[in-house]
Design an enzyme around this catalytic site. Structure first.
Site, mmCIF file in Angstrom:
data_model
loop_
_atom_site.group_PDB
_atom_site.id
_atom_site.type_symbol
_atom_site.label_atom_id
_atom_site.label_comp_id
_atom_site.label_asym_id
_atom_site.label_seq_id
_atom_site.Cartn_x
_atom_site.Cartn_y
_atom_site.Cartn_z
ATOM 1 N N GLU A 19 -105.314 15.256 -12.928
ATOM 2 C CA GLU A 19 -104.442 16.087 -13.763
ATOM 3 C C GLU A 19 -103.807 17.183 -12.914
ATOM 4 O O GLU A 19 -104.293 17.497 -11.826
ATOM 5 C CB GLU A 19 -105.254 16.733 -14.885
ATOM 6 C CG GLU A 19 -105.814 15.745 -15.884
ATOM 7 C CD GLU A 19 -104.737 14.875 -16.508
ATOM 8 O OE1 GLU A 19 -103.805 15.411 -17.123
ATOM 9 O OE2 GLU A 19 -104.825 13.655 -16.363
ATOM 10 N N ASP B 174 -110.894 16.471 -19.480
ATOM 11 C CA ASP B 174 -109.982 15.341 -19.714
ATOM 12 C C ASP B 174 -110.711 14.202 -20.435
ATOM 13 O O ASP B 174 -110.183 13.635 -21.395
ATOM 14 C CB ASP B 174 -109.411 14.870 -18.368
ATOM 15 C CG ASP B 174 -108.522 13.662 -18.524
ATOM 16 O OD1 ASP B 174 -107.389 13.817 -18.995
ATOM 17 O OD2 ASP B 174 -108.979 12.543 -18.197
ATOM 18 N N VAL C 223 -105.344 7.495 -23.538
ATOM 19 C CA VAL C 223 -106.771 7.185 -23.397
ATOM 20 C C VAL C 223 -106.971 5.960 -22.505
ATOM 21 O O VAL C 223 -106.425 4.890 -22.782
ATOM 22 C CB VAL C 223 -107.431 6.919 -24.777
ATOM 23 C CG1 VAL C 223 -108.924 6.668 -24.610
ATOM 24 C CG2 VAL C 223 -107.196 8.084 -25.733
ATOM 25 N N THR D 97 -95.860 11.350 -11.683
ATOM 26 C CA THR D 97 -96.544 10.061 -11.455
ATOM 27 C C THR D 97 -96.218 9.069 -12.573
ATOM 28 O O THR D 97 -95.787 7.929 -12.318
ATOM 29 C CB THR D 97 -98.077 10.291 -11.407
ATOM 30 O OG1 THR D 97 -98.355 11.224 -10.368
ATOM 31 C CG2 THR D 97 -98.812 8.997 -11.157
ATOM 32 N N LYS E 240 -110.047 12.658 -24.365
ATOM 33 C CA LYS E 240 -109.911 11.232 -24.721
ATOM 34 C C LYS E 240 -110.981 10.825 -25.735
ATOM 35 O O LYS E 240 -110.715 10.061 -26.662
ATOM 36 C CB LYS E 240 -110.011 10.380 -23.457
ATOM 37 C CG LYS E 240 -108.848 10.625 -22.492
ATOM 38 C CD LYS E 240 -109.139 10.059 -21.111
ATOM 39 C CE LYS E 240 -108.017 10.354 -20.141
ATOM 40 N NZ LYS E 240 -108.380 10.088 -18.735
ATOM 41 N N GLY F 103 -105.969 5.042 -19.528
ATOM 42 C CA GLY F 103 -104.884 4.508 -18.696
ATOM 43 C C GLY F 103 -104.365 3.165 -19.181
ATOM 44 O O GLY F 103 -103.845 3.048 -20.284
ATOM 45 N N LYS G 114 -103.014 13.528 -23.597
ATOM 46 C CA LYS G 114 -104.253 13.677 -24.378
ATOM 47 C C LYS G 114 -104.615 15.125 -24.648
ATOM 48 O O LYS G 114 -105.231 15.442 -25.667
ATOM 49 C CB LYS G 114 -105.423 12.949 -23.708
ATOM 50 C CG LYS G 114 -105.644 13.324 -22.255
ATOM 51 C CD LYS G 114 -104.911 12.397 -21.335
ATOM 52 C CE LYS G 114 -104.964 12.883 -19.913
ATOM 53 N NZ LYS G 114 -104.682 11.876 -18.938
ATOM 54 N N GLU H 244 -100.780 5.281 -26.575
ATOM 55 C CA GLU H 244 -101.732 4.378 -25.908
ATOM 56 C C GLU H 244 -102.143 4.895 -24.535
ATOM 57 O O GLU H 244 -103.303 4.782 -24.123
ATOM 58 C CB GLU H 244 -101.096 2.979 -25.768
ATOM 59 C CG GLU H 244 -102.028 1.925 -25.242
ATOM 60 C CD GLU H 244 -103.260 1.741 -26.129
ATOM 61 O OE1 GLU H 244 -103.114 1.305 -27.270
ATOM 62 O OE2 GLU H 244 -104.377 2.056 -25.663
ATOM 63 N N ILE I 24 -105.909 0.446 -20.117
ATOM 64 C CA ILE I 24 -106.689 -0.353 -21.081
ATOM 65 C C ILE I 24 -106.104 -0.138 -22.482
ATOM 66 O O ILE I 24 -106.011 1.012 -22.925
ATOM 67 C CB ILE I 24 -108.175 0.079 -21.119
ATOM 68 C CG1 ILE I 24 -108.799 0.033 -19.726
ATOM 69 C CG2 ILE I 24 -108.960 -0.785 -22.087
ATOM 70 C CD1 ILE I 24 -110.253 0.549 -19.691
#
Ligand code: NAP
Ligand code: HSE
Length: 433
Positions: A194, A205, A136, A16, A209, A138, A109, A133, A140
């Site tokens: 995931e 998950d 955590v 993905t 994060k 996605g 993560k 980046e 943002i």
């Protein structure tokens, strides 16, 4: 590090996120070249199945069966690790690339929550950037915000919806009344979940994060060990309906707080939040993060927390930083300065609670429950019993005033032993923010 006007990317993982990165680099190539002063070009890739159709043009790109080869490949300047998993080959690849002085971008993560400190130390030793980046929230840019935009502040509290799959499931269950399993299947098809979706629905998950956010916000070690984790499997339509009736939404939140004595509370669990709170309005696959700093006060960020596009956006933002030679230490300060995490045990916190009991409808049941609550000094805010089914099971719902968590847990254990209580009590923490 770079060759001419190119930054040559070795991409490990074509799922993905990896395919999303390929598409983004192709679509926004010209703008990126202007912003970076060089082209961002994928020159080498690795995945498990060479013959899988991925919907992207990889002609002219070198294929490596072994992802570790990307670390030393002559035509690679920077390695992007989007295979996943906290062990090898992801860990070995990140280590090998840093040792070979090739900057690394990872969305992983799980890897960082388990080995973040050691990898940050390796980043420091090798003086080679490790950027994450995408790990955590996605799309943002929350790590950049903490590390750069909020660098002047002392952070004392943060909370957020950190798992898109869970938020998608909870939102769909509320809005459509569909059941848990059906909505999870849809989230997997959409590429949010995931590889092992139990990581999503069991809160792991989100906890990964949260530990990364805490490390950066409070300057402490990354620690799963000190994180309380509970997922959303126990959430059902009955509690969603009661939450709505009481003016709340149910959200899976990650919460980290630094107390005045320096101890840190780190927890992930489903919460009831007032329906007008900013975080209650973050729906679907969106994530939301609220941070409180001493000078900035409160900031709120919201965006898509999973999926190919938003995650690729974060991965490529890191590539842009690397191309511009504009990187900072992974956790915003040298790894050697990250302090130990002194945790506040869950039992020592206090908060308010929602409890639903399934009890036999007969006289005296509420008196038995009330006696236990009285003995544990749990003060009721509201009590609700509807319907009438003499001798049969009916729900009794109550909410509490501020209560010590250990006392609440003891009370629930005693209540569950009553003959009139026929199911384990359902308890949800209420967060008022
Ligand atoms: P994915 O769809 O399962 O893709 C994983 C890719 O890695 C696949 O191309 C797979 O190859 C390859 N791979 C797996 N094991 C490998 C191995 N041993 N050797 C070589 N290649 C291997 O996963 P994803 O959703 O893209 O996630 C990738 C990473 O990004 C994970 O760390 C995840 O936590 C993180 N992330 C994901 C999202 C999201 O929304 N999906 C968001 C943020 C972060 P094949 O295709 O040949 O099987
Ligand atoms: N499985 C994760 C989620 C992907 O649902 O949020 C983004 O990290």
């Amino acid at each position: 590090m770079t060759t001419g006007a190119q930054l040559r990317v070795g991409l490990a993982g074509l799922g993905t996120v990896g395919v999303g990165v390929c598409k983004l680099l192709a679509k926004n190539a010209q703008a990126l070249e202007k912003r970076c002063g060089k082209k961002l070009v994928i020159t080498a890739v690795s995945a498990r199945n060479r013959y899988k159709e991925r919907g992207v043009d990889l002609s002219g790109v070198t294929w490596y069966k072994d992802p570790l080869a990307l670390a030393t490949a002559e035509e690679v300047d920077v390695v992007v690790e989007v295979m996943g998993g906290s062990g090898d080959p992801a860990k070995a690849l990140v280590e090998a690339a840093l040792r070979a002085k090739k900057p690394v971008v990872t969305a992983n993560k799980a890897l960082l929550a388990e080995h973040g400190r050691a990898l940050a130390q390796l980043e420091e030793e090798t003086k080679t950037a490790l950027c994450a980046e995408a790990a955590v929230a996605g799309g943002i840019p929350i790590l950049k915000t903490l590390r750069e935009g909020l660098a002047a502040n002392t952070i004392f509290e943060l909370h957020g919806i950190l798992n898109g799959t869970c938020n998608y499931i909870l939102t769909e269950m509320l809005e459509t009344g569909r059941d848990f399993a059906e909505v999870l299947q849809e989230a997997q098809t959409l590429g949010y979940a995931e590889a092992d979706p139990s990581f999503d629905i069991d809160g792991v998950d989100a906890a990964h994060k949260l530990t990364l956010l805490s490390a950066m916000a409070f300057g402490v070690e990354v620690s799963m060990r000190d994180t309380f984790v509970e997922g959303i499997r126990k959430i059902n339509a009955v509690d969603i309906a009661y939450a709505t009736e009481l003016g709340y939404r149910i959200k899976l939140l990650g919460i980290a707080k630094r107390h005045e004595d320096g101890r840190i509370e780190q927890r992930v669990h489903p919460c009831m939040v007032p329906k007008h709170a900013p975080i209650a309005k973050v729906d679907g696959v969106f994530n939301g993060v609220v941070i409180q700093g001493d000078f900035v006060d409160k900031i709120v960020m919201e965006g898509r927390g999973a999926g190919a596009g938003p995650t690729a956006s974060a991965v490529v933002a890191d590539l842009v930083d690397i191309a511009r030679a504009n990187t900072s230490p992974l956790f915003g300060q040298p790894a050697s300065l990250l302090g130990p995490l002194r945790s506040l045990p869950l039992g020592q916190r206090s908060g308010t609670f929602y409890v639903r009991l399934m009890v036999v409808d007969r006289p005296g049941v509420i008196a038995e429950v009330s006696a236990i609550l009285r003995d544990e000094q749990v003060s009721l805010e509201a009590l609700l019993q509807r319907g009438r089914a003499p001798g049969e099971a009916v729900p009794v719902v109550f909410t509490t005033h501020d209560t010590n968590e250990a006392a609440m847990q003891r009370a629930l254990q005693s209540i569950s032993r009553l003959n009139s209580v026929i199911e384990p009590p359902q308890m949800l923490r209420i967060e008022s923010f």
